[in-house]
Design an enzyme around this catalytic site. Structure first.
Site, PDB file in Angstrom:
ATOM      1  N   TYR A 157     118.616   7.938 122.310  1.00 50.97           N
ATOM      2  CA  TYR A 157     118.299   6.550 121.929  1.00 50.97           C
ATOM      3  C   TYR A 157     119.512   5.624 121.983  1.00 50.97           C
ATOM      4  CZ  TYR A 157     114.534   9.057 119.393  1.00 50.97           C
ATOM      5  OH  TYR A 157     113.494   9.861 119.023  1.00 50.97           O
ATOM      6  N   TYR A 194     116.051  13.518 112.062  1.00 53.46           N
ATOM      7  CA  TYR A 194     116.011  13.707 113.517  1.00 53.46           C
ATOM      8  C   TYR A 194     117.332  14.290 114.033  1.00 53.46           C
ATOM      9  CZ  TYR A 194     111.954  10.836 112.659  1.00 53.46           C
ATOM     10  OH  TYR A 194     110.775  10.360 112.155  1.00 53.46           O
ATOM     11  N   ARG A 214     120.309  12.175 118.956  1.00 52.04           N
ATOM     12  CA  ARG A 214     119.987  10.743 118.884  1.00 52.04           C
ATOM     13  C   ARG A 214     120.892   9.852 119.746  1.00 52.04           C
ATOM     14  NH1 ARG A 214     120.350   7.922 114.920  1.00 52.04           N
ATOM     15  NH2 ARG A 214     118.523   6.656 115.303  1.00 52.04           N
ATOM     16  N   GLU A 235     104.112   6.625 105.634  1.00 56.81           N
ATOM     17  CA  GLU A 235     104.545   7.892 106.248  1.00 56.81           C
ATOM     18  C   GLU A 235     106.035   7.851 106.580  1.00 56.81           C
ATOM     19  OE1 GLU A 235     102.099   8.028 109.729  1.00 56.81           O
ATOM     20  OE2 GLU A 235     100.242   8.335 108.621  1.00 56.81           O
ATOM     21  N   PRO A 236     106.895   7.670 105.590  1.00 56.50           N
ATOM     22  CA  PRO A 236     108.318   7.585 105.912  1.00 56.50           C
ATOM     23  C   PRO A 236     108.931   8.947 106.231  1.00 56.50           C
ATOM     24  CG  PRO A 236     108.014   7.541 103.545  1.00 56.50           C
ATOM     25  CD  PRO A 236     106.641   7.601 104.144  1.00 56.50           C
ATOM     26  N   GLY A 237     109.798   8.968 107.214  1.00 52.47           N
ATOM     27  CA  GLY A 237     110.582  10.171 107.501  1.00 52.47           C
ATOM     28  C   GLY A 237     112.038   9.827 107.299  1.00 52.47           C
ATOM     29  N   CYS A 269     127.609  19.977 128.860  1.00 48.40           N
ATOM     30  CA  CYS A 269     127.876  19.496 130.221  1.00 48.40           C
ATOM     31  C   CYS A 269     126.891  18.404 130.625  1.00 48.40           C
ATOM     32  CB  CYS A 269     127.835  20.658 131.204  1.00 48.40           C
ATOM     33  SG  CYS A 269     129.233  21.740 130.957  1.00 48.40           S
ATOM     34  N   GLU A 270     126.989  17.282 129.974  1.00 42.87           N
ATOM     35  CA  GLU A 270     126.198  16.082 130.275  1.00 42.87           C
ATOM     36  C   GLU A 270     127.075  14.893 129.903  1.00 42.87           C
ATOM     37  OE1 GLU A 270     123.033  15.768 131.385  1.00 42.87           O
ATOM     38  OE2 GLU A 270     122.430  17.870 131.246  1.00 42.87           O
TER      39      GLU A 270
HETATM   40  N1  PLP Z   1     104.227   8.532 111.204  1.00 43.06           N
HETATM   41  C1  PLP Z   1     104.068   8.735 112.527  1.00 43.06           C
HETATM   42  C2  PLP Z   1     102.695   8.829 113.065  1.00 43.06           C
HETATM   43  C3  PLP Z   1     105.179   8.861 113.373  1.00 43.06           C
HETATM   44  O1  PLP Z   1     105.014   9.062 114.667  1.00 43.06           O
HETATM   45  C4  PLP Z   1     106.488   8.775 112.804  1.00 43.06           C
HETATM   46  C5  PLP Z   1     107.702   8.888 113.639  1.00 43.06           C
HETATM   47  O2  PLP Z   1     107.716   9.095 114.798  1.00 43.06           O
HETATM   48  C6  PLP Z   1     106.606   8.600 111.429  1.00 43.06           C
HETATM   49  C7  PLP Z   1     105.465   8.465 110.671  1.00 43.06           C
HETATM   50  C8  PLP Z   1     107.945   8.538 110.740  1.00 43.06           C
HETATM   51  O3  PLP Z   1     108.747   7.512 111.167  1.00 43.06           O
HETATM   52  P1  PLP Z   1     110.144   7.256 110.438  1.00 43.06           P
HETATM   53  O4  PLP Z   1     110.905   8.519 110.432  1.00 43.06           O
HETATM   54  O5  PLP Z   1     110.798   6.221 111.260  1.00 43.06           O
HETATM   55  O6  PLP Z   1     109.834   6.784 109.057  1.00 43.06           O
END
Ligand code: PLP
Length: 429
Positions: A331, A383, A327, A282-284, A357-358
């Site tokens: 983070y 993100y 970010r 599940e890469p984002g 204003c932070e």
């Molecule tokens: N899958 C799940 C359940 C997540 O919560 C996340 C990120 O929060 C991702 C996949 C994607 O993570 P990344 O963007 O670091 O690959």
């Protein structure tokens, strides 16, 4: 990275001259290279060789239509966490049977949408608690349908072992995510007995921006072990999921590539004798982050004189802030910042800050910036816009999509009046 600076000093993303782009679109504006994102997905899919798999793109990283459509065309599925993301994924052509739905707080309406998507519902609702399993069973029963589910396990790996920022560590025992490992046998029995549920997968996600495969593989082993148990108890599993989280190089190095995570976890899957099951990742971030920049204009500089004990401070105040790219504030993330125009000779170090204003609206110290013109904040494709807000009455930034060396789509910056109208609107009851 799809960002280049050619011999004449022009900064380009996907071949498009960013100085020219900024003069046409204005700032703050995100720019993305669609071809490079597609290539990233292709490279990742190659790491599976001919093994059955699903790259379920985590839509939360960047939900812009042209990006999700491009990934759909590469055969990616989607990992969604809301009804809105589900609609975006399907609207961009991702078939429901390639969509998984994660998240600890799926509403009844969202569960219904998932169960009723397409002819047979989405591939799997990934349950994050036993309570949720009961709720999904009730919704499926109410509409006389069957719902496919997967158990997202909380593997209780130590936060420190994951080696990333605490806010993006999700697989430790204090995290709200996933079914506790010790509760999985109970969840298996319940799923087995439920007349309207089909348990088809076991998955995990330990955290984001991982720069070593160790914690990822350790969590994978837990999933594979539980998958074996589930099969022994009669579950007809279709997949095992090891989550996203592949780190990228934000300028401080990242020794592992996304394909390294896939290869390492596939070896474990084989060792468990589970190679017949589809492997889901599940890469984002790793698909999109490096292929987007946030362009901003320098508003002014600000200097504070130095005293005996304090060095002189030189701030560069830009028109993008934490509402556009959260970010760094959320983070303590660091993004490299470079001037868009290379012809400048007056480069020096500045502390780059935004207009919000932070005190947290601070992008950190950066060498080699000029006191006017435009800057590019690098690796902002993930993100970034999806976390943007209208805080301080600021309009949402523009988004520009580049493909085949040219601009193919633009979402203009929101009109500042939209915020004012929203605040003034009163609904009488
Ligand atoms: N899958 C799940 C359940 C997540 O919560 C996340 C990120 O929060 C991702 C996949 C994607 O993570 P990344 O963007 O670091 O690959």
């Amino acid at each position: 990275m799809s960002l280049t600076r050619d011999a004449s000093g022009l900064l380009r993303l996907g071949g498009v001259d960013l100085a020219d782009l900024v003069s046409r679109v204005g700032t703050p504006s995100y720019v993305y290279d669609i071809d490079a994102i597609a290539a990233e997905a292709r490279a990742l899919r190659l790491a599976f060789d001919d093994a059955v798999h699903l790259v379920a793109y985590a839509v939360k990283a960047n939900s812009a239509g042209p990006i999700v459509r491009g990934l759909a065309a590469e055969g990616c599925g989607a990992d969604v966490v809301s009804g809105g993301e589900l609609l975006v994924a399907m609207g961009c052509g991702i078939p429901p049977d390639r969509i998984v739905f994660s998240g600890v707080a799926k509403t009844d309406d969202e569960i219904d949408r998932a169960i009723h998507a397409g002819e047979r519902g989405i591939l799997a609702l990934q349950i994050e608690s036993i309570e949720e399993l009961h709720r999904i069973e009730a919704r499926a029963r109410a509409s006389a349908r069957r719902a496919q589910i997967a158990i997202r396990v909380n593997p209780a790996v130590e936060k420190e072992a994951v080696g990333t920022h605490a806010h993006v560590t999700t697989g430790h025992d204090e995290a709200k995510f996933g079914v506790a490992r010790d509760d999985v046998p109970a969840a298996l029995s319940l799923a087995n007995r439920a007349k309207h549920l089909d348990l088809i997968g076991i998955s995990v996600h330990v955290g984001s921006q991982l720069t070593s495969t160790d914690a990822y593989v350790a969590a994978g082993r837990i999933v594979f072990d539980l998958a074996r148990v589930a099969r022994e108890r009669g579950a007809s599993l279709q997949f095992v999921g090891t989550g996203g989280g592949f780190g990228i190089d934000y300028g401080e190095g990242c020794a592992v590539k996304p394909a390294d995570f896939v290869r390492a976890v596939r070896a474990e899957q084989r060792a468990f004798g589970l190679e017949a099951l589809s492997l889901h990742v599940e890469p984002g971030r790793s698909l999109v982050a490096a292929h987007g920049v946030l362009l901003a204009q320098v508003i002014q500089t600000k200097r504070a004189p130095h005293g005996a004990d304090t060095p002189e401070r030189a701030w560069l105040v830009i028109d993008a802030g934490m509402n556009d790219l959260l970010r760094p504030a959320l983070y303590q993330a660091r993004h490299r910042i470079v001037p868009v125009e290379a012809s400048r000779r007056d480069l020096r170090a500045y502390r780059v800050v935004g207009p919000v204003c932070e005190s947290a609206d601070d992008f950190g110290e950066h060498p080699d910036l000029a006191d006017s013109g435009f800057v590019a904040i690098l690796d902002a494709g993930a993100y970034g816009y999806t976390m943007a807000s209208r805080y301080n009455g600021r309009a949402l930034p523009a988004e520009v999509f580049v493909q085949d060396g040219r601009i193919v789509a633009v979402a203009e910056r929101e009109a500042p009046d939209a915020w004012v109208e929203g605040r003034l609107r009163v609904v009488e009851r």
